[in-house]
Scaffold this motif. Structure first.
Motif, mmCIF file in Angstrom:
data_model
loop_
_atom_site.group_PDB
_atom_site.id
_atom_site.type_symbol
_atom_site.label_atom_id
_atom_site.label_comp_id
_atom_site.label_asym_id
_atom_site.label_seq_id
_atom_site.Cartn_x
_atom_site.Cartn_y
_atom_site.Cartn_z
ATOM 1 N N ALA A 16 14.484 59.651 55.665
ATOM 2 C CA ALA A 16 13.569 58.868 54.834
ATOM 3 C C ALA A 16 14.278 57.665 54.224
ATOM 4 N N CYS A 17 15.566 57.812 53.908
ATOM 5 C CA CYS A 17 16.351 56.697 53.353
ATOM 6 C C CYS A 17 17.270 56.069 54.397
ATOM 7 N N HIS A 18 17.915 56.893 55.190
ATOM 8 C CA HIS A 18 18.932 56.411 56.130
ATOM 9 C C HIS A 18 18.350 55.945 57.464
ATOM 10 N N GLY A 19 17.038 55.970 57.592
ATOM 11 C CA GLY A 19 16.392 55.448 58.776
ATOM 12 C C GLY A 19 16.233 56.477 59.870
ATOM 13 N N LYS A 20 15.361 56.168 60.826
ATOM 14 C CA LYS A 20 15.105 57.067 61.942
ATOM 15 C C LYS A 20 16.414 57.463 62.611
ATOM 16 N N GLU A 21 16.622 58.759 62.723
ATOM 17 C CA GLU A 21 17.835 59.324 63.323
ATOM 18 C C GLU A 21 19.105 58.902 62.589
ATOM 19 N N GLY A 22 18.961 58.442 61.365
ATOM 20 C CA GLY A 22 20.129 58.054 60.576
ATOM 21 C C GLY A 22 20.764 56.752 60.980
ATOM 22 N N ARG A 23 20.038 55.893 61.719
ATOM 23 C CA ARG A 23 20.664 54.674 62.240
ATOM 24 C C ARG A 23 20.595 53.509 61.263
ATOM 25 N N ALA A 24 19.722 53.575 60.226
ATOM 26 C CA ALA A 24 19.608 52.533 59.206
ATOM 27 C C ALA A 24 19.440 51.154 59.848
ATOM 28 N N THR A 25 19.542 50.097 59.033
ATOM 29 C CA THR A 25 19.480 48.725 59.540
ATOM 30 C C THR A 25 20.360 47.849 58.671
ATOM 31 N N PRO A 26 20.812 46.700 59.175
ATOM 32 C CA PRO A 26 21.635 45.810 58.352
ATOM 33 C C PRO A 26 20.879 45.220 57.163
ATOM 34 N N GLN A 27 19.532 45.240 57.211
ATOM 35 C CA GLN A 27 18.765 44.646 56.121
ATOM 36 C C GLN A 27 18.718 45.532 54.881
ATOM 37 N N GLY A 28 18.884 46.835 55.061
ATOM 38 C CA GLY A 28 18.700 47.750 53.949
ATOM 39 C C GLY A 28 19.974 48.021 53.173
ATOM 40 N N TYR A 29 19.826 48.779 52.095
ATOM 41 C CA TYR A 29 20.990 49.160 51.303
ATOM 42 C C TYR A 29 21.631 50.427 51.855
ATOM 43 N N PHE A 30 20.827 51.402 52.268
ATOM 44 C CA PHE A 30 21.364 52.710 52.638
ATOM 45 C C PHE A 30 22.186 52.609 53.920
ATOM 46 N N PRO A 31 23.314 53.309 53.963
ATOM 47 C CA PRO A 31 24.220 53.169 55.112
ATOM 48 C C PRO A 31 23.763 53.970 56.325
ATOM 49 N N ARG A 32 24.176 53.508 57.474
ATOM 50 C CA ARG A 32 24.006 54.256 58.714
ATOM 51 C C ARG A 32 24.870 55.512 58.651
ATOM 52 N N ILE A 33 24.308 56.633 59.086
ATOM 53 C CA ILE A 33 25.089 57.868 59.173
ATOM 54 C C ILE A 33 25.163 58.378 60.610
ATOM 55 N N ALA A 34 24.321 57.889 61.493
ATOM 56 C CA ALA A 34 24.369 58.295 62.899
ATOM 57 C C ALA A 34 25.687 57.864 63.524
ATOM 58 N N GLY A 35 26.359 58.805 64.177
ATOM 59 C CA GLY A 35 27.596 58.497 64.881
ATOM 60 C C GLY A 35 28.841 58.433 64.027
ATOM 61 N N LYS A 36 28.705 58.601 62.705
ATOM 62 C CA LYS A 36 29.894 58.650 61.862
ATOM 63 C C LYS A 36 30.654 59.954 62.137
ATOM 64 N N PRO A 37 31.980 59.962 61.982
ATOM 65 C CA PRO A 37 32.734 61.202 62.230
ATOM 66 C C PRO A 37 32.228 62.363 61.369
ATOM 67 N N ALA A 38 32.147 63.534 61.972
ATOM 68 C CA ALA A 38 31.581 64.691 61.286
ATOM 69 C C ALA A 38 32.356 65.059 60.028
#
Length: 220
Positions: free
Chosen positions: A22-44
């Motif tokens: 809901a905050c981090h975007g679909k599948e956690g991919r976020a976007t450069p326009q938003g504040y919330f960070p991308r979490i998809a693909g970050k090290p576990a």
């Protein structure tokens, strides 16, 4: 270190992390326009550490703390592993939001650091590609300028903590406001190459000891 999600739980977990997306975007991919960070693909390991930090009060964001306060370590490991496994394309960055001289200042700090002020380069830990390293070090590309700047500011003011010794807090407190703006602007303007991903092992040595990186070597 985060363990793989158990067989048969993947589909169930997708439903359970809808509050995250809901905050981090679909599948956690976020976007450069938003504040919330991308979490998809970050090290576990990095994602797991941050979930622990929010749950246990080392990072302060009420919505995150509320969501995590009753979750077990094992559940947080599953969440971290789920998002770490999502290797998705990055959106293009926004146009640079700073003048050329500020961007150059940011580039130099990221790539070279400042030996005169004992500030290591970002690449010394986060890698030459700035995509981080499994299992503990996050990538710095694909994040918004506001997010990068706010996190450096949070370390400077003590609103964000990691397990001691808190190496990022030590680095951030040596940065001026102009440094923070420059680093955040330069990083946010960099594209992420297709197929880029975290390195599969940590650097042999790090410029500082970091309590959140079990087993990582450091310069004495």
């Amino acid at each position: 270190m985060a363990q793989p999600v158990q067989a048969g739980r993947v589909d169930d977990l997708r439903d359970r992390v809808l509050a995250c997306t809901a905050c981090h975007g679909k599948e956690g991919r976020a976007t450069p326009q938003g504040y919330f960070p991308r979490i998809a693909g970050k090290p576990a390991g990095y994602l797991y550490n941050q979930l622990l930090n929010f749950r246990d009060g080392r990072r302060s964001y009420p919505q995150m703390s509320y969501l995590l306060e009753h979750l077990t370590d094992a559940y947080l490991q599953d969440i971290a592993q789920h998002f770490a496994s999502l290797q998705l394309a990055y959106a293009p960055p926004l146009a640079a939001q700073a003048p050329p001289q500020e961007l150059e200042r940011g580039r130099l700090l990221v790539r070279q650091g400042d030996a005169g002020r004992d500030i290591p380069a970002c690449v010394d830990c986060h890698g030459a590609s700035l995509m981080g390293a499994a299992p503990w070090l996050p990538g710095l590309l694909g994040l918004s300028r506001d997010y990068v700047g706010s996190q450096l500011g949070a370390w400077q003011t003590g609103q964000r903590h990691a397990q001691p010794p808190d190496c990022m807090a030590a680095v951030a407190r040596k940065l001026s406001l102009q440094d923070v703006r420059a680093v955040a602007a330069w990083l946010a303007a960099q594209p992420v190459p297709a197929g880029a991903a975290p390195a599969q092992q940590l650097p042999a040595t790090l410029p500082l000891r970091c309590g959140g990186l079990p087993g990582a070597g450091a310069v004495q």
